[in-house]
Write a protein that holds these residues in place. Structure first.
Motif: not given
Ligand SMILES: [Zn+2]
Ligand SMILES: [Zn+2]
Length: 194
Positions: A36-39, A42, A77-78, A82, A85, A186, A190
């Motif tokens: 995923c984009k968020d991982c 991060a 956190s994003f 959310n 992390r 963010r 991304t």
């Protein structure tokens, strides 16, 4: 494939933060590769190179014990709601994730930190990976959802959720102040992911 549980040491990349994943075996969690984009964001946010996926072992937080350098933990956190992390101030190593509610005993640890990742067995779930047609997909999700549900419920019933290095069980607050990464930042990160 049965693997006997064993305590597996882990450490951030500079060695300041060390700990132990207690009783590690494929039976106590879920070995996941997340695309995923968020991982990925991060990793970049923490100062690490972009990577196509991040391997995580999802288990209950009582399995994760910090032996040294816990004061070097930071959490971001994003978004306001959310997942949290966790990474290190010393060298920007991503440690893993927790939910915002500690009563839901769920956490993940980044497999790359572990000295003996083979204790976890092979990856059983792939999340958000892209098919040839480019549509994000999951693989092994039923096993994953059931595993999380049963472990979280057990920790809730027994009160084991209170055994966590990430939260104060009295106030239910994270042990560090959560930094919410601004939306624009963010988005900028991304956009840079390949
Ligand atoms: Zn470090
Ligand atoms: Zn992810």
């Amino acid at each position: 494939m049965f693997k006997a549980p064993r305590d597996v040491p882990f450490s951030c990349s500079c060695g300041t933060v060390t700990g132990t994943l207690r009783g590690a075996s494929p039976a106590i969690g879920n070995h996941l590769e997340c695309f995923c984009k968020d991982c990925r964001a991060a990793e970049v946010y923490s100062g690490q190179p972009d990577t196509p996926s991040v391997a995580l072992f999802q288990t209950t937080p009582d399995r994760i014990v910090f032996d040294r350098g816990a004061d070097q933990l930071a959490v971001f956190s994003f978004g306001e709601t959310n997942i949290l992390r966790w990474h290190t101030k010393c060298c920007g190593s991503v440690i893993g994730n927790t939910l915002r509610n500690p009563k839901i005993a769920f956490s993940s640890i980044r497999v790359a930190l572990l000295s003996q990742p083979d204790a976890l067995g092979r990856v059983t779930t792939k999340a958000f990976y892209k098919t040839v047609k480019g549509k994000p997909q999951h693989k092994g999700m039923a096993r994953f959802v059931w595993g999380v549900f049963s472990r979280v419920t057990a920790a809730r019933v027994t009160g084991r959720w209170k055994d966590t290095p990430f939260f104060d069980p009295e106030t239910l607050k994270p042990v560090q102040e959560v930094h919410v990464v601004p939306k624009a930042e963010r988005a900028e990160i991304t956009a840079r992911l390949v």
